[in-house]
Enzyme design. Structure first.
Site, mmCIF file in Angstrom:
data_model
loop_
_atom_site.group_PDB
_atom_site.id
_atom_site.type_symbol
_atom_site.label_atom_id
_atom_site.label_comp_id
_atom_site.label_asym_id
_atom_site.label_seq_id
_atom_site.Cartn_x
_atom_site.Cartn_y
_atom_site.Cartn_z
ATOM 1 C CB CYS A 15 8.418 -31.290 14.393
ATOM 2 S SG CYS A 15 7.370 -31.528 12.583
ATOM 3 C CD GLU A 60 3.120 13.785 -2.650
ATOM 4 O OE1 GLU A 60 3.158 13.098 -1.316
ATOM 5 O OE2 GLU A 60 1.212 14.042 -3.107
ATOM 6 C CB CYS A 65 9.172 -30.006 9.736
ATOM 7 S SG CYS A 65 9.912 -29.211 11.347
ATOM 8 C CE LYS A 76 6.693 5.655 2.648
ATOM 9 N NZ LYS A 76 7.033 4.987 4.479
ATOM 10 C CB CYS A 124 6.929 -27.940 8.930
ATOM 11 S SG CYS A 124 5.896 -29.062 10.426
ATOM 12 C CE LYS A 178 9.381 1.745 2.237
ATOM 13 N NZ LYS A 178 9.887 1.174 2.940
ATOM 14 C CB CYS A 185 5.655 -28.443 13.990
ATOM 15 S SG CYS A 185 7.175 -27.683 13.839
ATOM 16 C CE1 TYR A 220 0.842 11.793 4.287
ATOM 17 C CE2 TYR A 220 2.891 13.033 4.637
ATOM 18 C CZ TYR A 220 1.923 11.757 4.631
ATOM 19 O OH TYR A 220 2.092 11.200 5.625
ATOM 20 C CG ASP A 278 11.628 7.239 7.664
ATOM 21 O OD1 ASP A 278 10.583 7.427 7.323
ATOM 22 O OD2 ASP A 278 12.875 6.619 7.599
HETATM 23 S S1 IVH Z 1 0.618 9.445 1.266
HETATM 24 C C1 IVH Z 1 -3.301 6.744 1.799
HETATM 25 N N1 IVH Z 1 2.356 10.718 1.067
HETATM 26 O O1 IVH Z 1 4.296 6.982 5.000
HETATM 27 C C2 IVH Z 1 -2.193 6.697 1.707
HETATM 28 N N2 IVH Z 1 2.088 9.162 2.284
HETATM 29 O O2 IVH Z 1 4.275 3.729 4.203
HETATM 30 C C3 IVH Z 1 -1.364 7.781 2.305
HETATM 31 N N3 IVH Z 1 4.581 9.107 4.443
HETATM 32 O O3 IVH Z 1 1.094 6.507 6.979
HETATM 33 C C4 IVH Z 1 -0.253 8.395 2.108
HETATM 34 N N4 IVH Z 1 5.280 10.616 3.205
HETATM 35 O O4 IVH Z 1 2.797 8.553 6.851
HETATM 36 C C5 IVH Z 1 1.996 9.897 1.870
HETATM 37 N N5 IVH Z 1 4.018 12.212 0.608
HETATM 38 C C6 IVH Z 1 3.680 11.067 0.759
HETATM 39 C C7 IVH Z 1 4.669 10.281 2.961
HETATM 40 C C8 IVH Z 1 3.734 9.367 2.909
HETATM 41 C C9 IVH Z 1 5.366 9.545 4.063
HETATM 42 C C10 IVH Z 1 4.166 8.133 5.253
HETATM 43 C C11 IVH Z 1 2.648 8.100 5.470
HETATM 44 C C12 IVH Z 1 2.274 6.992 5.500
HETATM 45 C C13 IVH Z 1 3.344 6.347 5.217
HETATM 46 C C14 IVH Z 1 2.878 4.691 4.434
#
Ligand code: IVH
Length: 677
Positions: free
Chosen positions: A415, A117, A412, A119, A430, A318, A435, A230, A121
């Site tokens: 120090c 899926e 270091c 991600k 170090c 990412k 330090c 999701y 933001d």
């Molecule tokens: S699953 C157990 N699916 O990304 C993990 N998260 O960096 C549950 N997020 O806290 C998250 N799109 O807020 C999942 N398709 C997607 C997502 C997603 C965005 C966010 C979510 C999570 C964060 C982690």
């Protein structure tokens, strides 16, 4: 007609609510309306009129999305199941590694089904429904506890107030998703803000978060926000077998779901679809900084479980983001609070994605050497989403021969103490206990927001006090006198008074914050909270063994040893005693979930499960934990019972070796009964 409302009116109201909700769904979720805005408004006002005249308002009426007076503050909400975050992958190799680990853990070589899926933001949200009606919306917070933003979230039109009855409704369910703002909307909002002399939001994520975290819900309601669901938290009265099945149910129940959800078998196909999403990305209306890859089957997800904060069954890939080209002017080493020395590069300033970048960490010496980064090199610098910028690669064609490699320092940089690199560790440390860099970093950490939260004691002031010999460690903070501050260049009556007051205020703290403030190696905010949940007082940790700490689920050996070592050290203990007895630090523990609290039947008892039980393992673990016991993964001398199911594993032998009592599932139920009485 018991309440004086004619049946035909009730029917009309019910139909209007139903129709309007459907049109809302067509418009805000499917993005394909079938009536004009004017027609919608006409129906809406007709409904409002009837509701007011007959005082008959259904809980899921669209008129109920707005109209609450502003709040004073957000109430806290505990999540029934913690809201986790995700591990990141930055390359194909990372994803392959993710799959290898899964297969290793599942001891299987079969192709695994994944979902991919985008991600989103935005701001993670939990929507809690009871008997189909939304009753709470909460932010993620620290994963355990978030803020109640129900009133605000109700104003977001794509959030269903009522779950559509299509294929069964769970009695209770927590649905997770992301609230986000489209890029176009974000830019429009910023133009408006700048016009009004208000500061613009840095990115769509901040805009979404800022819009939801508003005490006045009318502000939220004026922002165009969207939702993509999701994930699932706690659920009762219905069972979902896989992510795909759950997403399909969400769709039928009229929840907005991610723009693409792809179900594929095998990691090669995963990589292909991640690439697909990356290509599609430009056509999305929202900002996405990656793709989320999840093991599809919920049964397998449960088997894989989680690490401290992230599940082992999901990862975020990412996408590479904004890049720029610049020259490295210098490389230096910076010393952190644990003594770790990290190389960082100083650049000729360069604008990347709207931000001027003039330095960046090089992460560690291995990476610097692997990429062969030298002073004078021309490099590609990358900024991915909100991640701090980093050097992606060196443009070797641009080398003139004058570039100078930079090596791990032998002393270091601060120090001049010896620098060590432990076997198998990438980190270089170090060893200078005093330090100045380490000491100052430790003090800064102690005073920081998530720790003792001493306002006004930031980076600059810590450096100022340290260089003037006023503080040598964090205990000294509590010895600071107003008169001493007034002698310093940056302080006047008011600022000195404020700081003294902030220091005084910090004396009331919680165990979780205090433990975090101590800066124990490997103990971050999350681990501190886990400790606070399990130990009532700081004194309970003074003579703690690593084994006892490892009885806490999610606490590994590394953290356990580090905590035990910390409290073993006389100097540390003296500092604690000074803080508490001489300086009057008061530590409360609202997080504690053990003994004194509810006097639960299995308080203080540790269980380990091996083999297959008549009930799913996580259910049994939950039962044990809900009754105050610990469900641990590994058998040790301090385990109280090993619950043995069919086909037990090596834990049974371990139990015999350590002479730990073994019981069957039925016997476990008896123990519960016995301890109850
Ligand atoms: S699953 C157990 N699916 O990304 C993990 N998260 O960096 C549950 N997020 O806290 C998250 N799109 O807020 C999942 N398709 C997607 C997502 C997603 C965005 C966010 C979510 C999570 C964060 C982690």
């Amino acid at each position: 007609m018991t309440d004086g409302i004619p049946g035909s009116i009730k029917q009309e109201i019910e139909k209007l609510v139903k129709d309007l909700n459907y049109h809302c769904y067509r418009y805000y979720v499917l993005d394909s309306p079938i009536i004009s805005d004017e027609d919608y408004d006409r129906l809406y006002f007709h409904l409002k009129e009837l509701e007011e005249k007959y005082r008959y308002v259904l809980p899921d009426s669209p008129t109920q999305r707005v109209g609450a007076p502003p709040l004073e503050k957000f109430e806290k909400v505990r999540h029934t199941e913690p809201m986790l975050s995700l591990d990141n992958a930055f390359s194909h190799e990372d994803i392959e590694e993710f799959e290898k680990r899964i297969k290793r853990l599942l001891k299987s070589d079969e192709e695994i089904e994944y979902t991919v899926e985008p991600k989103y933001d935005g701001l993670a949200i939990e929507l809690s429904y009871r008997n189909g009606l939304l009753y709470k919306a909460s932010t993620r917070g620290d994963g355990y506890e978030g803020e109640d933003v129900t009133t605000n979230v109700r104003t977001i039109k794509s959030v269903p107030i009522k779950i559509e009855e299509v294929s069964g409704i769970p009695r209770e369910v927590d649905i997770r998703g992301e609230i986000y703002m489209d890029i176009e909307e974000f830019e429009k909002l910023n133009r408006e803000r700048e016009g009004k002399g208000e500061p613009p939001f840095a990115n769509p994520r901040n805009a979404a978060a800022g819009s939801v975290r508003q005490l006045d819900s009318s502000i939220t309601s004026g922002r165009k926000l969207h939702l993509a669901c999701y994930g699932i938290g706690a659920v009762r009265g219905m069972e979902f077998k896989s992510q795909l099945e759950f997403i399909k149910w969400l769709e039928k129940a009229r929840f907005p779901v991610p723009a693409v959800v792809k179900n594929v078998k095998g990691i090669d196909k995963v990589l292909k679809f991640v690439k697909d999403i990356e290509e599609k990305r430009k056509s999305f209306t929202f900002e996405t900084d990656g793709a989320v890859v999840k093991v599809n089957d919920f049964g397998l997800q449960r088997l894989l479980g989680m690490k401290t904060r992230e599940p082992r069954w999901a990862i975020a890939y990412k996408f590479p983001a904004h890049q720029g080209i610049t020259k490295i002017k210098d490389i230096q080493g910076s010393v952190g609070r644990t003594g770790v020395i990290t190389p960082f590069a100083i650049f000729e300033p360069v604008r990347i994605g709207g931000v001027t970048v003039s330095r960046s960490t090089l992460h560690n010496w291995d990476e610097m050497e692997r990429k062969d980064i030298r002073i004078g090199d021309t490099v590609v610098v990358e900024r991915a989403g909100d991640v701090i910028p980093h050097v992606l690669s060196v443009i070797k064609d641009k080398r003139t021969g004058k570039e100078e490699p930079f090596h791990v320092p032998e002393k270091c940089p601060v120090c001049r103490s010896t620098v060590v690199r432990e076997e198998g560790e990438v980190a270089v440390r170090c060893i200078g206990l005093n330090c100045p860099a380490q000491v100052q970093e430790r003090i800064k950490h102690f005073a920081s927001r998530g720790a003792m939260d001493i306002e006004g004691l930031g980076e600059k002031n810590v450096e100022l006090f340290y260089s003037n010999g006023l503080i040598h460690n964090f205990v000294d903070i509590y010895k600071l006198k107003k008169e001493e501050l007034l002698n310093l260049p940056r302080f006047a009556e008011k600022s000195a008074q404020n700081l003294v007051e902030a220091i005084e205020k910090s004396k009331s703290t919680t165990l979780a914050r205090f433990l975090f403030a101590l800066g124990i190696l490997h103990v971050g905010e999350y681990a501190s909270k886990l400790l606070a949940k399990n130990f009532e007082k700081i004194e309970d940790l003074y003579k703690i063994s690593p084994e006892r700490i490892m009885q806490i689920k999610q606490m590994g050996e590394k953290i356990a040893t580090s905590v035990s070592d910390f409290f073993d050290d006389q100097k540390n203990l003296k500092a604690l005693v000074d803080l508490i007895e001489k300086h009057g630090i008061k530590i409360t523990n609202p997080d504690f979930e053990g003994k004194g609290r509810g006097k639960k039947p299995l308080d203080g008892l540790t269980f380990v499960i091996t083999g297959t039980l008549p009930k799913p393992r996580d259910e049994v673990e939950k039962l044990i934990e809900s009754l105050g016991g610990h469900a641990s993964y590994s058998v040790s001398k301090s385990t109280d019972y090993v619950v043995v199911g069919e086909n037990p594993g090596s834990k049974l032998q371990k139990a015999q070796k350590f002479k730990v009592k073994t019981v069957s599932y039925d016997e476990l139920l008896k123990i519960i009964g016995k301890h109850k009485s």
